[in-house]
Design an enzyme around this catalytic site. Sequence first.
Site, PDB file in Angstrom:
ATOM      1  N   SER A 142       0.855  -1.194   0.000  1.00  0.00           N
ATOM      2  CA  SER A 142       0.000   0.000   0.000  1.00  0.00           C
ATOM      3  C   SER A 142       0.884   1.235   0.000  1.00  0.00           C
ATOM      4  O   SER A 142       1.975   1.218   0.594  1.00  0.00           O
ATOM      5  CB  SER A 142      -0.896   0.010   1.238  1.00  0.00           C
ATOM      6  OG  SER A 142      -1.561   1.258   1.372  1.00  0.00           O
ATOM      7  N   TYR A 157      -2.037  -0.921  10.033  1.00  0.00           N
ATOM      8  CA  TYR A 157      -2.147  -1.349   8.643  1.00  0.00           C
ATOM      9  C   TYR A 157      -0.922  -0.927   7.841  1.00  0.00           C
ATOM     10  O   TYR A 157      -0.297  -1.741   7.142  1.00  0.00           O
ATOM     11  CB  TYR A 157      -3.412  -0.753   8.033  1.00  0.00           C
ATOM     12  CG  TYR A 157      -3.589  -1.031   6.558  1.00  0.00           C
ATOM     13  CD1 TYR A 157      -4.124  -2.231   6.113  1.00  0.00           C
ATOM     14  CD2 TYR A 157      -3.216  -0.087   5.604  1.00  0.00           C
ATOM     15  CE1 TYR A 157      -4.292  -2.494   4.761  1.00  0.00           C
ATOM     16  CE2 TYR A 157      -3.372  -0.334   4.251  1.00  0.00           C
ATOM     17  CZ  TYR A 157      -3.913  -1.541   3.832  1.00  0.00           C
ATOM     18  OH  TYR A 157      -4.062  -1.786   2.493  1.00  0.00           O
TER      19      TYR A 157
END
Length: 252
Positions: A142, A157
């Site tokens: 990401s 995350y």
Amino acid sequence: MKIAVVTGASSGIGRSAAIQIAKRGAGVVLTYNSNQLSAEEAVAEIEKEGGTAVALRLDLGDTAGFPAFRDALAETLSGTWQRDTFDSLVNNAGFGEMSMIGQTTEESFDKQTHALFKGPFFLTQTLLPLIADGGAIVNITSNANRPNVTGPGWSVYASLKGAVTVLTRYMAKELSTRGIRVNSVAPGATRTRFADNILGRHPEIEPDLARTFALGRIGEPDDVGMVIATLLAEDGRWITGQDIEVSGGQNL
């Protein structure tokens, strides 16, 4: 025929990757956890275009179940394609939970760690004997782990996706002796079911979010899926150990 395994392929980026890989002539094994119907719809879409695909259940948070998944995969490879190996693995499955550092529970931390880092690590380890020499792996990371991105509430995350970025380099080095290429793809904000379908539940946030992209819109699953398919194909034969941001210039 080349064969690819794509985890978390019942929706979003994983589903797009599976379809794009199939369009390039490969057979695809799609995994799902709870959404079997959507996975079977993706299989039907691939088959409608003349491709071959099979859906298998996989709980990425249950490492104890990985040997059974490997056995089911081996049976599928033999029965469907008369193969005892496959060529490409896409570690896509996962989820994210938003919480500030002061409110993050140990349960949430462990759940995300299992799904986003421990799961892909040990799944890859479990499947290595089935991956053909000269194959390829793509890990989905990401752009949340980039130095210029610090979205409040995404510390766990983003940190775990950063760990996968580092893991990708180590995989690329260790597996190079078998000719296996390993790269990661770092999407920006993409229209998926991520974060409990936050964009679907709160469409009012999209205009402001779109302004953070140099190209003026949020990402679509195919924007990322096509890059994944390219990296796995012959086009990507000289690329390994890279983390490629696919974000339309988000946060430039």
